[in-house]
Scaffold this motif. Structure first.
Motif, PDB file in Angstrom:
ATOM      1  N   LEU A 157       0.854  -1.188   0.000  1.00 23.40           N
ATOM      2  CA  LEU A 157       0.000   0.000   0.000  1.00 23.40           C
ATOM      3  C   LEU A 157       0.888   1.235   0.000  1.00 23.40           C
ATOM      4  O   LEU A 157       1.545   1.537   0.999  1.00 23.40           O
ATOM      5  CB  LEU A 157      -0.914   0.003   1.226  1.00 23.40           C
ATOM      6  N   THR A 158       0.924   1.921  -1.132  1.00 21.38           N
ATOM      7  CA  THR A 158       1.695   3.158  -1.266  1.00 21.38           C
ATOM      8  C   THR A 158       0.751   4.260  -1.700  1.00 21.38           C
ATOM      9  O   THR A 158       0.085   4.141  -2.737  1.00 21.38           O
ATOM     10  CB  THR A 158       2.822   3.009  -2.300  1.00 21.38           C
ATOM     11  N   ASN A 159       0.652   5.310  -0.915  1.00 17.05           N
ATOM     12  CA  ASN A 159      -0.304   6.371  -1.205  1.00 17.05           C
ATOM     13  C   ASN A 159       0.051   7.126  -2.482  1.00 17.05           C
ATOM     14  O   ASN A 159       1.236   7.300  -2.800  1.00 17.05           O
ATOM     15  CB  ASN A 159      -0.352   7.374  -0.050  1.00 17.05           C
ATOM     16  N   PRO A 160      -0.965   7.584  -3.214  1.00 12.25           N
ATOM     17  CA  PRO A 160      -0.699   8.501  -4.311  1.00 12.25           C
ATOM     18  C   PRO A 160      -0.102   9.798  -3.745  1.00 12.25           C
ATOM     19  O   PRO A 160      -0.249  10.083  -2.554  1.00 12.25           O
ATOM     20  CB  PRO A 160      -2.078   8.737  -4.922  1.00 12.25           C
ATOM     21  N   ALA A 161       0.553  10.548  -4.599  1.00 13.20           N
ATOM     22  CA  ALA A 161       1.231  11.740  -4.097  1.00 13.20           C
ATOM     23  C   ALA A 161       1.418  12.762  -5.212  1.00 13.20           C
ATOM     24  O   ALA A 161       1.388  12.421  -6.399  1.00 13.20           O
ATOM     25  CB  ALA A 161       2.596  11.370  -3.506  1.00 13.20           C
ATOM     26  N   VAL A 162       1.596  14.003  -4.803  1.00 16.68           N
ATOM     27  CA  VAL A 162       1.947  15.092  -5.720  1.00 16.68           C
ATOM     28  C   VAL A 162       3.185  15.767  -5.151  1.00 16.68           C
ATOM     29  O   VAL A 162       3.188  16.210  -3.998  1.00 16.68           O
ATOM     30  CB  VAL A 162       0.804  16.108  -5.879  1.00 16.68           C
ATOM     31  N   TYR A 163       4.231  15.832  -5.963  1.00 16.04           N
ATOM     32  CA  TYR A 163       5.525  16.335  -5.517  1.00 16.04           C
ATOM     33  C   TYR A 163       5.918  17.609  -6.258  1.00 16.04           C
ATOM     34  O   TYR A 163       5.669  17.745  -7.467  1.00 16.04           O
ATOM     35  CB  TYR A 163       6.621  15.292  -5.746  1.00 16.04           C
ATOM     36  N   GLU A 164       6.588  18.485  -5.537  1.00 19.22           N
ATOM     37  CA  GLU A 164       7.212  19.668  -6.138  1.00 19.22           C
ATOM     38  C   GLU A 164       8.705  19.398  -6.223  1.00 19.22           C
ATOM     39  O   GLU A 164       9.325  19.003  -5.227  1.00 19.22           O
ATOM     40  CB  GLU A 164       6.926  20.900  -5.283  1.00 19.22           C
ATOM     41  N   ILE A 165       9.291  19.579  -7.402  1.00 13.67           N
ATOM     42  CA  ILE A 165      10.712  19.297  -7.601  1.00 13.67           C
ATOM     43  C   ILE A 165      11.368  20.421  -8.400  1.00 13.67           C
ATOM     44  O   ILE A 165      10.693  21.221  -9.043  1.00 13.67           O
ATOM     45  CB  ILE A 165      10.935  17.959  -8.341  1.00 13.67           C
ATOM     46  N   SER A 166      12.693  20.463  -8.372  1.00  8.72           N
ATOM     47  CA  SER A 166      13.430  21.405  -9.210  1.00  8.72           C
ATOM     48  C   SER A 166      13.451  20.882 -10.642  1.00  8.72           C
ATOM     49  O   SER A 166      13.130  19.713 -10.900  1.00  8.72           O
ATOM     50  CB  SER A 166      14.865  21.561  -8.698  1.00  8.72           C
ATOM     51  N   THR A 167      13.862  21.716 -11.565  1.00 12.90           N
ATOM     52  CA  THR A 167      13.941  21.288 -12.963  1.00 12.90           C
ATOM     53  C   THR A 167      15.086  20.305 -13.190  1.00 12.90           C
ATOM     54  O   THR A 167      15.221  19.756 -14.284  1.00 12.90           O
ATOM     55  CB  THR A 167      14.112  22.499 -13.893  1.00 12.90           C
ATOM     56  N   THR A 168      15.915  20.093 -12.159  1.00 11.11           N
ATOM     57  CA  THR A 168      16.969  19.081 -12.242  1.00 11.11           C
ATOM     58  C   THR A 168      16.596  17.810 -11.489  1.00 11.11           C
ATOM     59  O   THR A 168      17.437  16.930 -11.290  1.00 11.11           O
ATOM     60  CB  THR A 168      18.307  19.634 -11.712  1.00 11.11           C
ATOM     61  N   GLY A 169      15.336  17.710 -11.043  1.00 13.34           N
ATOM     62  CA  GLY A 169      14.828  16.486 -10.464  1.00 13.34           C
ATOM     63  C   GLY A 169      14.862  16.387  -8.957  1.00 13.34           C
ATOM     64  O   GLY A 169      14.333  15.427  -8.388  1.00 13.34           O
ATOM     65  N   GLN A 170      15.477  17.390  -8.252  1.00 13.05           N
ATOM     66  CA  GLN A 170      15.584  17.320  -6.796  1.00 13.05           C
ATOM     67  C   GLN A 170      14.242  17.571  -6.117  1.00 13.05           C
ATOM     68  O   GLN A 170      13.519  18.492  -6.502  1.00 13.05           O
ATOM     69  CB  GLN A 170      16.606  18.335  -6.267  1.00 13.05           C
ATOM     70  N   TYR A 171      13.953  16.776  -5.121  1.00  6.55           N
ATOM     71  CA  TYR A 171      12.733  16.917  -4.327  1.00  6.55           C
ATOM     72  C   TYR A 171      12.750  18.236  -3.566  1.00  6.55           C
ATOM     73  O   TYR A 171      13.760  18.616  -2.968  1.00  6.55           O
ATOM     74  CB  TYR A 171      12.636  15.738  -3.355  1.00  6.55           C
ATOM     75  N   ILE A 172      11.598  18.951  -3.592  1.00  4.34           N
ATOM     76  CA  ILE A 172      11.434  20.179  -2.823  1.00  4.34           C
ATOM     77  C   ILE A 172      10.430  19.973  -1.700  1.00  4.34           C
ATOM     78  O   ILE A 172      10.711  20.221  -0.532  1.00  4.34           O
ATOM     79  CB  ILE A 172      10.991  21.353  -3.725  1.00  4.34           C
ATOM     80  N   ASP A 173       9.242  19.492  -2.040  1.00  7.07           N
ATOM     81  CA  ASP A 173       8.190  19.298  -1.039  1.00  7.07           C
ATOM     82  C   ASP A 173       7.090  18.450  -1.655  1.00  7.07           C
ATOM     83  O   ASP A 173       7.140  18.109  -2.840  1.00  7.07           O
ATOM     84  CB  ASP A 173       7.625  20.647  -0.578  1.00  7.07           C
ATOM     85  N   SER A 174       6.081  18.125  -0.848  1.00  7.48           N
ATOM     86  CA  SER A 174       4.926  17.383  -1.353  1.00  7.48           C
ATOM     87  C   SER A 174       3.647  18.084  -0.913  1.00  7.48           C
ATOM     88  O   SER A 174       3.647  18.842   0.066  1.00  7.48           O
ATOM     89  CB  SER A 174       4.930  15.939  -0.851  1.00  7.48           C
TER      90      SER A 174
END
Length: 382
Positions: A157-174
């Motif tokens: 069970l893995t929840n759906p998610a929406v992520y904010e990332i940089s244009t180089t792929g780095q995670y910023i927040d969800s």
């Protein structure tokens, strides 16, 4: 949502097709009066680029500042690490000439590592589906459908998610996930492969809408042939706080064709959205039935102006005291008279040389030789 074939089809050939067929659509407050089809481009199957296999193109957005497109792949790190592409599309108001990929960027977890495949760690494997560029922040937002495997010997069970990332792929927040959309081992919450397929920002980037492809279990049955009772949901977020502020019901069309055999897989749901204004959204409904070669793709304008906020309604089937979004058909892709595959992305492109706005759709080939990574180009005539 993946498209599953239960029969063999001869491999399809690369093609570039163009014509000038005009399709009238119902005028609306968005200023759209006609779609004029310009052309099509098909990416060669299993095209190799920067050490990756190009395919599974499930979302597209245009960055006007850089004059490039972002395309997310729904490869669940099975062939290559989960990723998105940047590309240049070459077209005019007369023809669609080519697509050139310019970069492949790995999507990164909060710890900076690439996402694993399902054999390594199924709980951390994403299912990328939609992507948009936030020009105000200079970053990207992408969605994952998560996972729901409920078996006696293996439950994931893995929840759906929406992520904010940089244009180089780095995670910023969800973005915060409403409790109604958490995966559960019982028949509650979202269905597998029927979750966050579309997203988009309002003008000015104050709000973001995220669409659920299919109904939650509590909201009623999936769409079926001749069925008109399937409701899915569209979530409205405050884009600055990343908090959900409303939900709206959206009524799906019936599945377009009976499956062959009749009890085989079939589906209709929202495969992407493009936000037009604070209250109007362009929606793509994609219907697929086993045994039928084409997908049925219908594009609507959905109006949320008078729709009920169903945030506090847990079951759209049990509590029917709500007003869903209204919608108006813009185009049925069957009217093009061409093979139409699994269209899962849409974006405005640049203004064409004739001064009209371009509109680009992309299809996910599911990395199958029996399917095509198609691009369709239209001009919008107000």
């Amino acid at each position: 949502m993946k498209k599953y074939w239960l029969f063999l089809i001869a491999p399809l050939l690369l093609s570039i097709i163009s014509c000038s067929t005009t399709h009238k659509i119902t005028p609306s407050a968005t200023g759209i009066g006609k779609f004029q089809y310009i052309g099509q481009y098909v990416v060669p199957h299993n095209l190799s680029f920067n050490g990756t296999v190009v395919g599974g193109l499930s979302g597209i957005d245009y960055d006007a500042g850089r004059q490039q497109y972002y395309l997310i792949s729904d490869d669940r790190s099975a062939l290559n690490p989960a990723r998105f592409y940047t590309a240049k599309l070459y077209f005019s108001d007369k023809s669609f000439d080519s697509v050139r990929f310019t970069a492949a960027t790995t999507l990164l977890q909060p710890n900076g590592n690439a996402y694993p495949d399902s054999k390594t760690n199924a709980a951390l494997t994403p299912d990328p589906e939609a992507m948009r560029y936030n020009a105000k922040k200079g970053c990207l937002v992408w969605s994952s459908e998560g996972e729901r495997i409920v078996e006696p010997k293996d439950t994931v069970l893995t929840n759906p998610a929406v992520y904010e990332i940089s244009t180089t792929g780095q995670y910023i927040d969800s973005f915060a996930l409403p409790t109604q959309f958490r995966m559960q081992a019982t028949n509650n919450g979202p269905r597998r492969n029927g979750v966050f397929e579309g997203l988009g920002f309002t003008p000015g980037y104050k709000y973001m809408y995220v669409s659920l492809e299919e109904p939650r279990y509590e909201d009623g049955p999936r769409a079926d042939v001749r069925d008109t009772t399937a409701y899915t949901r569209i979530i409205k977020y405050n884009n600055d706080t990343r908090q959900p502020i409303a939900q709206y019901a959206y009524k799906l069309e019936p599945v377009a064709h009976a499956a062959i055999p009749e009890n085989a897989f079939k589906v209709n749901g929202i495969s992407d959205i493009m936000v037009l204004s604070d209250h109007k959204i362009l929606t793509i409904e994609r219907s697929f039935s086993s045994g039928i070669k084409d997908c049925t793709i219908k594009v609507f304008i959905a109006d949320l102006s008078n729709a009920t906020n169903v945030n506090n309604i847990n079951s759209l089937q049990a509590d029917t005291h709500f007003k869903p979004a209204t919608k108006t058909l813009l185009i049925d892709f069957a009217s093009l008279g061409k093979y139409i595959d699994n269209i899962e992305g849409v974006t405005y492109g640049p203004v064409l040389p004739n001064g009209h706005q371009s509109l680009v759709f992309v299809a996910d080939n599911n990395f199958s030789a029996a399917e095509e990574s198609q691009f369709f180009l239209f001009e919008i005539i107000p």
